[in-house]
Write a protein that holds these residues in place. Structure first.
Motif, mmCIF file in Angstrom:
data_model
loop_
_atom_site.group_PDB
_atom_site.id
_atom_site.type_symbol
_atom_site.label_atom_id
_atom_site.label_comp_id
_atom_site.label_asym_id
_atom_site.label_seq_id
_atom_site.Cartn_x
_atom_site.Cartn_y
_atom_site.Cartn_z
ATOM 1 N N PHE A 202 -5.246 19.100 9.964
ATOM 2 C CA PHE A 202 -5.430 20.492 10.382
ATOM 3 C C PHE A 202 -4.495 20.920 11.501
ATOM 4 O O PHE A 202 -4.515 22.082 11.913
ATOM 5 N N THR A 203 -3.677 20.043 12.029
ATOM 6 C CA THR A 203 -2.591 20.419 12.937
ATOM 7 C C THR A 203 -1.410 19.506 12.654
ATOM 8 O O THR A 203 -1.547 18.444 12.054
ATOM 9 N N GLY A 204 -0.228 19.913 13.113
ATOM 10 C CA GLY A 204 0.955 19.084 12.940
ATOM 11 C C GLY A 204 1.533 19.173 11.540
ATOM 12 O O GLY A 204 1.033 19.883 10.662
ATOM 13 N N LYS A 205 2.600 18.412 11.338
ATOM 14 C CA LYS A 205 3.348 18.446 10.082
ATOM 15 C C LYS A 205 2.981 17.270 9.202
ATOM 16 O O LYS A 205 2.904 16.134 9.665
ATOM 17 N N ALA A 206 2.760 17.537 7.923
ATOM 18 C CA ALA A 206 2.452 16.467 6.975
ATOM 19 C C ALA A 206 3.638 15.518 6.870
ATOM 20 O O ALA A 206 4.799 15.941 6.835
ATOM 21 N N LEU A 207 3.352 14.231 6.822
ATOM 22 C CA LEU A 207 4.377 13.200 6.752
ATOM 23 C C LEU A 207 4.306 12.478 5.412
ATOM 24 O O LEU A 207 3.254 12.421 4.782
ATOM 25 N N PRO A 208 5.428 11.909 4.959
ATOM 26 C CA PRO A 208 5.415 11.199 3.676
ATOM 27 C C PRO A 208 4.495 9.983 3.724
ATOM 28 O O PRO A 208 4.264 9.394 4.779
ATOM 29 N N LEU A 209 3.959 9.622 2.576
ATOM 30 C CA LEU A 209 3.228 8.371 2.472
ATOM 31 C C LEU A 209 4.150 7.216 2.862
ATOM 32 O O LEU A 209 5.350 7.238 2.560
ATOM 33 N N VAL A 210 3.601 6.216 3.507
ATOM 34 C CA VAL A 210 4.393 5.019 3.821
ATOM 35 C C VAL A 210 4.920 4.410 2.530
ATOM 36 O O VAL A 210 6.072 3.959 2.449
ATOM 37 N N SER A 211 4.096 4.411 1.514
ATOM 38 C CA SER A 211 4.460 3.825 0.228
ATOM 39 C C SER A 211 5.650 4.508 -0.424
ATOM 40 O O SER A 211 6.319 3.909 -1.275
ATOM 41 N N SER A 212 5.930 5.756 -0.035
ATOM 42 C CA SER A 212 7.074 6.452 -0.623
ATOM 43 C C SER A 212 8.393 5.796 -0.224
ATOM 44 O O SER A 212 9.415 5.991 -0.886
ATOM 45 N N PHE A 213 8.375 5.000 0.846
ATOM 46 C CA PHE A 213 9.569 4.296 1.298
ATOM 47 C C PHE A 213 9.649 2.870 0.742
ATOM 48 O O PHE A 213 10.675 2.203 0.924
ATOM 49 N N CYS A 214 8.582 2.409 0.078
ATOM 50 C CA CYS A 214 8.600 1.068 -0.535
ATOM 51 C C CYS A 214 7.733 1.076 -1.788
ATOM 52 O O CYS A 214 6.764 0.307 -1.893
ATOM 53 N N PRO A 215 8.047 1.929 -2.767
ATOM 54 C CA PRO A 215 7.169 2.102 -3.935
ATOM 55 C C PRO A 215 6.968 0.842 -4.771
ATOM 56 O O PRO A 215 5.936 0.706 -5.428
ATOM 57 N N GLU A 216 7.911 -0.073 -4.729
ATOM 58 C CA GLU A 216 7.776 -1.296 -5.518
ATOM 59 C C GLU A 216 6.999 -2.377 -4.780
ATOM 60 O O GLU A 216 6.792 -3.466 -5.317
ATOM 61 N N HIS A 217 6.602 -2.093 -3.550
ATOM 62 C CA HIS A 217 5.855 -3.063 -2.751
ATOM 63 C C HIS A 217 4.529 -2.479 -2.266
ATOM 64 O O HIS A 217 4.008 -2.908 -1.238
ATOM 65 N N SER A 218 3.964 -1.524 -2.981
ATOM 66 C CA SER A 218 2.796 -0.837 -2.429
ATOM 67 C C SER A 218 1.784 -0.440 -3.488
ATOM 68 O O SER A 218 2.110 -0.241 -4.658
ATOM 69 N N ILE A 219 0.543 -0.331 -3.025
ATOM 70 C CA ILE A 219 -0.572 0.220 -3.792
ATOM 71 C C ILE A 219 -1.204 1.288 -2.918
ATOM 72 O O ILE A 219 -1.410 1.079 -1.720
ATOM 73 N N VAL A 220 -1.512 2.445 -3.499
ATOM 74 C CA VAL A 220 -2.108 3.549 -2.749
ATOM 75 C C VAL A 220 -3.522 3.799 -3.247
ATOM 76 O O VAL A 220 -3.769 3.897 -4.453
ATOM 77 N N LEU A 221 -4.453 3.889 -2.297
ATOM 78 C CA LEU A 221 -5.846 4.228 -2.592
ATOM 79 C C LEU A 221 -6.094 5.665 -2.144
ATOM 80 O O LEU A 221 -5.819 6.021 -1.001
ATOM 81 N N ARG A 222 -6.618 6.475 -3.044
ATOM 82 C CA ARG A 222 -6.952 7.857 -2.712
ATOM 83 C C ARG A 222 -8.420 8.118 -3.042
ATOM 84 O O ARG A 222 -8.982 7.474 -3.923
ATOM 85 N N SER A 223 -8.989 9.088 -2.350
ATOM 86 C CA SER A 223 -10.401 9.391 -2.543
ATOM 87 C C SER A 223 -10.610 10.889 -2.643
ATOM 88 O O SER A 223 -9.916 11.667 -1.976
ATOM 89 N N PHE A 224 -11.577 11.283 -3.463
ATOM 90 C CA PHE A 224 -11.979 12.690 -3.533
ATOM 91 C C PHE A 224 -13.323 12.909 -2.845
ATOM 92 O O PHE A 224 -13.885 13.997 -2.915
ATOM 93 N N SER A 225 -13.813 11.885 -2.162
ATOM 94 C CA SER A 225 -15.105 12.002 -1.480
ATOM 95 C C SER A 225 -15.048 12.971 -0.313
ATOM 96 O O SER A 225 -16.042 13.629 0.010
ATOM 97 N N LYS A 226 -13.915 13.060 0.359
ATOM 98 C CA LYS A 226 -13.822 13.873 1.572
ATOM 99 C C LYS A 226 -13.490 15.331 1.283
ATOM 100 O O LYS A 226 -13.807 16.211 2.075
ATOM 101 N N ILE A 227 -12.831 15.586 0.140
ATOM 102 C CA ILE A 227 -12.435 16.963 -0.160
ATOM 103 C C ILE A 227 -13.208 17.567 -1.329
ATOM 104 O O ILE A 227 -13.093 18.761 -1.591
ATOM 105 N N ALA A 228 -13.988 16.757 -2.030
ATOM 106 C CA ALA A 228 -14.830 17.267 -3.116
ATOM 107 C C ALA A 228 -16.280 16.896 -2.827
ATOM 108 O O ALA A 228 -17.015 17.668 -2.213
ATOM 109 N N SER A 229 -16.687 15.688 -3.210
ATOM 110 C CA SER A 229 -18.053 15.246 -2.960
ATOM 111 C C SER A 229 -18.110 13.729 -3.062
ATOM 112 O O SER A 229 -17.612 13.159 -4.051
ATOM 113 N N PRO A 230 -18.711 13.051 -2.092
ATOM 114 C CA PRO A 230 -18.843 11.596 -2.198
ATOM 115 C C PRO A 230 -19.731 11.168 -3.351
ATOM 116 O O PRO A 230 -19.564 10.079 -3.903
#
Length: 384
Positions: A202-230
């Protein structure tokens, strides 16, 4: 029947216990990371809910990786590269469990920041990983110590929450994101980037995912619990096929697939033209509550306490003089305010900082004011 040795080593979740106690209507809870129930986009889901009755195919068995229309949508929604795959999980917590069971053998080394997310420590503890911690500063992990750890310990993976860290609220700087990605590539360490709060900036500038700099060495977990419903229990894991295919195999043995009607419901929500405005409304609400909590804490807490500043997420980290934080949390609960003591966010072997994690998303501004008044009175007495 005797329980497994791995489970015997896992302490019960203090957060679960304190949430039970905090259900008392006389207690204001700043403990759990709960979204405000009034923000649940139920009105945006009504048409899809009604339409499910006309789509009997979503009530049949489905692919383990997920409901195909949702997978296709998420591939575009997250702007995934051709080398990346997506899998739907029953909450992002299941994604974390699948990673642990697919890749971690007893004794394998896993690096985490200290403090770190309690749920991740429990998951890696259940598979008997050797958890190694590195300290955190206001920009992210201590890079020198992280590199020393990678070089000396040769860990299998590094688990972290770079955006509005749980429990400290720290958001990694761009430089730290880039350097951590380089370290993961240099030492062949898989990055597990947990991003449940990323959309709550809610303040500041959005930054790239860390994984965007090492896509072949990363797994990303995302959740819709916080923006939709747990209660939807919808999470998403993305990564290269070599990482996701073993996890899909484990998930098939765990639950066959996540609820298809709920996946269809999530798809309808994401495609609703008013969903972006829904997220903006949540951000505005949490921004106001966060600022209210910081203002109250800054005004009323003893000088010995420190209050961090955050740009998003759900938590404020309050440092306090050295003490038994469990004992302090119990004293606060007796006075009608529930918090989480810092000790629960550290493995037993790690150096601990005395602090309290406070949640601001599930209390009104007036409740936050009363809660801080109670908190301040106890702290002034406790550290007198």
């Amino acid at each position: 029947m005797e329980i497994a040795k791995s489970l015997q080593q896992i302490q019960s979740s203090y957060i679960r216990e304190i949430l039970d106690a905090a259900s008392d209507p006389n207690v204001i809870s700043l403990a759990g990371g709960l979204p405000d129930a009034d923000t649940f986009p139920i009105s945006l889901m009504k048409d899809t809910l009604t339409g499910l009755a006309d789509t009997p195919e979503v009530f049949q068995y489905s692919n383990t990786a997920g409901y195909t229309p949702l997978l296709n949508y998420l591939t575009d929604y997250f702007e995934l590269a051709d080398s990346q795959q997506v899998m739907v999980t029953t909450g992002s917590q299941q994604g974390l469990d699948l990673i642990a069971r697919a890749f971690i053998n007893p004794g394998d080394k896993v690096v985490m920041e200290a403090p770190s997310y309690l749920g991740a420590m429990q998951v890696f503890g259940l598979v008997q990983a050797d958890i190694i911690t590195v300290p955190q500063n206001e920009s992210g992990p201590d890079l020198d110590k992280l590199e020393s750890c990678f070089a000396a310990e040769k860990p299998k993976l590094f688990y972290t929450v770079p955006d509005f860290h749980n429990p400290t609220g720290v958001c990694w700087s761009l430089e730290v994101r880039q350097q951590v990605a380089e370290l993961c590539k240099k030492y062949n360490v898989a990055l597990v980037e947990d991003a449940p709060y990323r959309d709550l900036r809610f303040t500041g500038k959005a930054l790239p995912l860390v994984s965007s700099f090492c896509p072949e060495h990363s797994i990303v977990l995302r959740s819709f619990s916080k923006i939709a419903s747990p209660g939807l229990r919808m999470g998403v894991v993305t990564g290269k096929a070599a990482y996701l295919e073993p996890m899909i195999k484990v998930k098939q043995g765990a639950d066959l697939h996540s609820s298809v009607p709920m996946q269809a419901l999530l798809l309808g929500l994401l495609k609703n033209k008013d969903f972006p405005q829904h997220i903006e409304t949540i951000r505005a609400l949490y921004k106001a509550r966060c600022q209210k909590l910081i203002d109250e804490l800054t005004t009323h807490l003893p000088q010995e306490c420190g209050v961090n500043s955050v740009e998003g997420g759900m938590f404020i980290w309050v440092t306090i003089p050295e003490c038994d934080t469990f004992d302090l949390a119990k004293a606060l609960l007796a006075k009608g305010v529930a918090v989480v003591p810092s000790d629960v966010f550290y493995p037993a072997s790690a150096d601990k900082q005395a602090a309290l994690r406070l949640n601001f998303s599930n209390a009104t501004e007036s409740e936050l004011e009363v809660a801080v008044d109670r908190l301040a009175k106890v702290l002034k007495t406790y550290f007198r």
